[in-house]
Design an enzyme around this catalytic site. Structure first.
Site, PDB file in Angstrom:
ATOM      1  N   LYS A 195      73.335  30.926  65.302  1.00  0.00           N
ATOM      2  CA  LYS A 195      74.747  31.279  65.142  1.00  0.00           C
ATOM      3  C   LYS A 195      75.128  32.229  66.261  1.00  0.00           C
ATOM      4  O   LYS A 195      74.591  33.337  66.370  1.00  0.00           O
ATOM      5  CB  LYS A 195      74.963  31.936  63.785  1.00  0.00           C
ATOM      6  CG  LYS A 195      76.389  32.404  63.568  1.00  0.00           C
ATOM      7  CD  LYS A 195      76.594  32.882  62.154  1.00  0.00           C
ATOM      8  CE  LYS A 195      78.013  33.370  61.940  1.00  0.00           C
ATOM      9  NZ  LYS A 195      78.238  33.785  60.562  1.00  0.00           N
ATOM     10  N   ARG A 203      88.116  34.364  59.811  1.00  0.00           N
ATOM     11  CA  ARG A 203      88.192  35.772  59.382  1.00  0.00           C
ATOM     12  C   ARG A 203      89.586  36.089  58.852  1.00  0.00           C
ATOM     13  O   ARG A 203      89.727  36.929  57.961  1.00  0.00           O
ATOM     14  CB  ARG A 203      87.776  36.705  60.530  1.00  0.00           C
ATOM     15  CG  ARG A 203      86.287  36.528  60.833  1.00  0.00           C
ATOM     16  CD  ARG A 203      85.791  37.347  62.011  1.00  0.00           C
ATOM     17  NE  ARG A 203      84.415  36.967  62.346  1.00  0.00           N
ATOM     18  CZ  ARG A 203      83.807  37.281  63.472  1.00  0.00           C
ATOM     19  NH1 ARG A 203      84.440  38.001  64.383  1.00  0.00           N
ATOM     20  NH2 ARG A 203      82.573  36.886  63.691  1.00  0.00           N
ATOM     21  N   GLU A 224      65.084  31.178  67.521  1.00  0.00           N
ATOM     22  CA  GLU A 224      65.657  31.383  66.185  1.00  0.00           C
ATOM     23  C   GLU A 224      65.420  30.164  65.300  1.00  0.00           C
ATOM     24  O   GLU A 224      65.059  30.276  64.132  1.00  0.00           O
ATOM     25  CB  GLU A 224      67.164  31.660  66.281  1.00  0.00           C
ATOM     26  CG  GLU A 224      67.514  33.075  66.720  1.00  0.00           C
ATOM     27  CD  GLU A 224      67.276  34.116  65.625  1.00  0.00           C
ATOM     28  OE1 GLU A 224      66.769  33.762  64.549  1.00  0.00           O
ATOM     29  OE2 GLU A 224      67.590  35.304  65.850  1.00  0.00           O
ATOM     30  N   LYS A 246      75.945  26.770  65.512  1.00  0.00           N
ATOM     31  CA  LYS A 246      77.332  27.151  65.251  1.00  0.00           C
ATOM     32  C   LYS A 246      77.823  28.122  66.312  1.00  0.00           C
ATOM     33  O   LYS A 246      77.100  29.074  66.601  1.00  0.00           O
ATOM     34  CB  LYS A 246      77.383  27.796  63.863  1.00  0.00           C
ATOM     35  CG  LYS A 246      78.702  28.366  63.450  1.00  0.00           C
ATOM     36  CD  LYS A 246      78.520  29.130  62.167  1.00  0.00           C
ATOM     37  CE  LYS A 246      79.815  29.807  61.819  1.00  0.00           C
ATOM     38  NZ  LYS A 246      79.704  30.700  60.724  1.00  0.00           N
ATOM     39  N   SER A 274      86.317  27.310  62.651  1.00  0.00           N
ATOM     40  CA  SER A 274      87.758  27.442  62.485  1.00  0.00           C
ATOM     41  C   SER A 274      88.526  27.413  63.805  1.00  0.00           C
ATOM     42  O   SER A 274      89.540  26.718  63.924  1.00  0.00           O
ATOM     43  CB  SER A 274      88.064  28.729  61.720  1.00  0.00           C
ATOM     44  OG  SER A 274      87.485  29.843  62.368  1.00  0.00           O
ATOM     45  N   TYR A 295      86.518  21.334  59.282  1.00  0.00           N
ATOM     46  CA  TYR A 295      87.762  21.413  58.509  1.00  0.00           C
ATOM     47  C   TYR A 295      88.566  20.124  58.646  1.00  0.00           C
ATOM     48  O   TYR A 295      89.500  19.897  57.899  1.00  0.00           O
ATOM     49  CB  TYR A 295      88.586  22.628  58.961  1.00  0.00           C
ATOM     50  CG  TYR A 295      87.811  23.907  58.799  1.00  0.00           C
ATOM     51  CD1 TYR A 295      87.707  24.517  57.557  1.00  0.00           C
ATOM     52  CD2 TYR A 295      87.112  24.471  59.871  1.00  0.00           C
ATOM     53  CE1 TYR A 295      86.949  25.666  57.379  1.00  0.00           C
ATOM     54  CE2 TYR A 295      86.352  25.621  59.713  1.00  0.00           C
ATOM     55  CZ  TYR A 295      86.271  26.205  58.461  1.00  0.00           C
ATOM     56  OH  TYR A 295      85.505  27.330  58.287  1.00  0.00           O
TER      57      TYR A 295
HETATM   58  C1  PBG Z   1      80.133  34.490  57.766  1.00  0.00           C
HETATM   59  C2  PBG Z   1      80.593  33.205  58.263  1.00  0.00           C
HETATM   60  C3  PBG Z   1      81.464  33.022  59.351  1.00  0.00           C
HETATM   61  C4  PBG Z   1      81.739  31.675  59.390  1.00  0.00           C
HETATM   62  C5  PBG Z   1      81.019  31.047  58.381  1.00  0.00           C
HETATM   63  N1  PBG Z   1      80.276  32.017  57.688  1.00  0.00           N
HETATM   64  C6  PBG Z   1      82.162  33.949  60.256  1.00  0.00           C
HETATM   65  C7  PBG Z   1      81.634  35.123  60.849  1.00  0.00           C
HETATM   66  O1  PBG Z   1      80.450  35.235  61.166  1.00  0.00           O
HETATM   67  O2  PBG Z   1      82.464  36.004  61.017  1.00  0.00           O
HETATM   68  C8  PBG Z   1      82.693  31.102  60.392  1.00  0.00           C
HETATM   69  C9  PBG Z   1      83.193  29.788  60.153  1.00  0.00           C
HETATM   70  C10 PBG Z   1      84.395  29.433  60.912  1.00  0.00           C
HETATM   71  O3  PBG Z   1      84.859  30.119  61.851  1.00  0.00           O
HETATM   72  O4  PBG Z   1      84.913  28.383  60.567  1.00  0.00           O
HETATM   73  N2  PBG Z   1      78.872  34.839  57.658  1.00  0.00           N
END
Ligand code: PBG
Length: 330
Positions: free
Chosen positions: A198, A208, A238, A253, A279, A318
């Site tokens: 991630k 957020r 990782e 991600k 997102s 999405y």
């Molecule tokens: C939180 C989490 C995040 C997303 C999924 N789980 C955001 C972050 O790390 O702030 C993001 C997903 C998205 O942007 O669609 N642990």
């Protein structure tokens, strides 16, 4: 002109193109992320994510039904917690009032076969927006204390009906600990989908907004736990650590800006590889389409097939619902 090779011959008609197409997407390849808030009966639109809502328990079920009718087999459920319920250690995560548990229970009851995925992280619940508990001096996220809390949350999610728990926090060693905790609690059948690679990304912005987890005035940066976008080798580390520690599936991600990572990991991974079209990737396509600068459907489809072509087995997006609707109607 005499040419032995004329690749255009295989691009001449839709039928030929379909026969020689190398990459395929089906509804079963998608996970649809869905937000649930403590709203009485209606769903509330999320302004920075056109077409995406914060659902009430009621509209969540209707939406899940729709998703199933288009052939989607999996949902990732994210809670939106009221600011008044957040604190610096994310206590509300463990409350039986946590809307996530009610959502999982009711989805499990109404859709016994749907794969339900629950994030294991504290950011929806902490007042500072970090994925974990801060150290006493507030200058770091306390890795080991956070992992303990994550183990507790994973067990509660499993109890509520999650098929897979998905640690998205990027703490060290959490897969091993969560696996042991689940096994000890009798949840050896519950899988772990690890957000293994991630990256510390700007593309999480609209998410957020949706869950209200924007980092406030914090001395700590998410870059102290999420990966540096410049590092491909470290992403491999990782992923291999999480596989060794017992992850059942791994995730990369975001997806679109990290196709090289998806490609290299999927060539060597012996477990399924997921990619999360986050997102910001979703919203930027919508924003450009609203301006008339991109055509929504074709930009959407191209962004998704690219992720599949890079090697992802499963795509969190999405767009899943709209994409699957079009797929079923074509
Ligand atoms: C939180 C989490 C995040 C997303 C999924 N789980 C955001 C972050 O790390 O702030 C993001 C997903 C998205 O942007 O669609 N642990």
């Amino acid at each position: 002109m005499r040419l032995l090779r004329r690749p255009r011959r295989l691009r001449a008609t839709p039928a030929i193109r379909s026969l020689v197409r190398e990459t395929h997407l089906l509804p079963k390849h998608f996970v649809y992320p869905i937000f649930v808030g403590d709203l009485t009966n209606h769903a509330e639109p999320i302004p920075s994510m056109p077409g995406i809502y914060r659902h009430s328990l009621h509209s969540l079920l209707q939406h899940a039904e729709l998703a199933r009718s288009y052939g989607l087999l999996a949902l990732a459920v994210f809670p939106c917690i009221a600011p008044s319920q957040k604190d610096h250690i994310g206590s509300f995560a463990f409350s039986d009032q946590n809307i996530l548990f009610a959502a999982l229970r009711s989805l499990r009851q109404n859709f016994p076969d749907t794969v339900l995925i629950a994030d294991v992280a504290l950011d929806p619940y902490t007042s500072h927006g970090h994925d974990g508990i801060l150290t006493e001096d507030g200058r770091d996220v306390d890795n080991d204390k956070t992992v303990e809390a994550l183990c507790k949350l994973a067990i509660l999610e499993a109890e509520a009906g999650a098929t897979w728990v998905a640690p998205s926090d990027m703490m060290d060693g959490r897969i091993h600990q969560i696996r042991s905790a689940l096994d000890e609690a009798g949840f050896e059948h519950v899988g772990i989908l690890s957000y293994a690679a991630k990256f510390c990304s700007a593309y999480y912005g609209p998410f957020r907004d949706a869950v209200g987890s924007k980092i406030g005035n914090s001395a700590v940066s998410k870059a102290t736990y999420q990966l540096d976008p410049a590092n491909a080798r470290e992403a491999k580390l990782e992923v291999s650590l999480d596989i060794e520690e017992g992850a059942d599936l791994v995730m990369i991600k975001p997806a679109g800006p990290y196709l090289d990572i998806i490609s290299s990991i999927s060539q060597v991974s012996q477990i399924p590889v997921c990619a999360y079209q986050v997102s910001g990737e979703y919203s930027q396509i919508h924003a450009a389409a609203q301006n008339g600068w991109l055509e929504l459907r074709s930009a959407r489809n191209e962004s998704l097939i690219a992720i599949k072509r890079a090697g992802a087995d499963i795509i969190f997006s999405y767009f899943a619902l709209d994409w699957a609707k079009d797929f079923c109607q074509s």
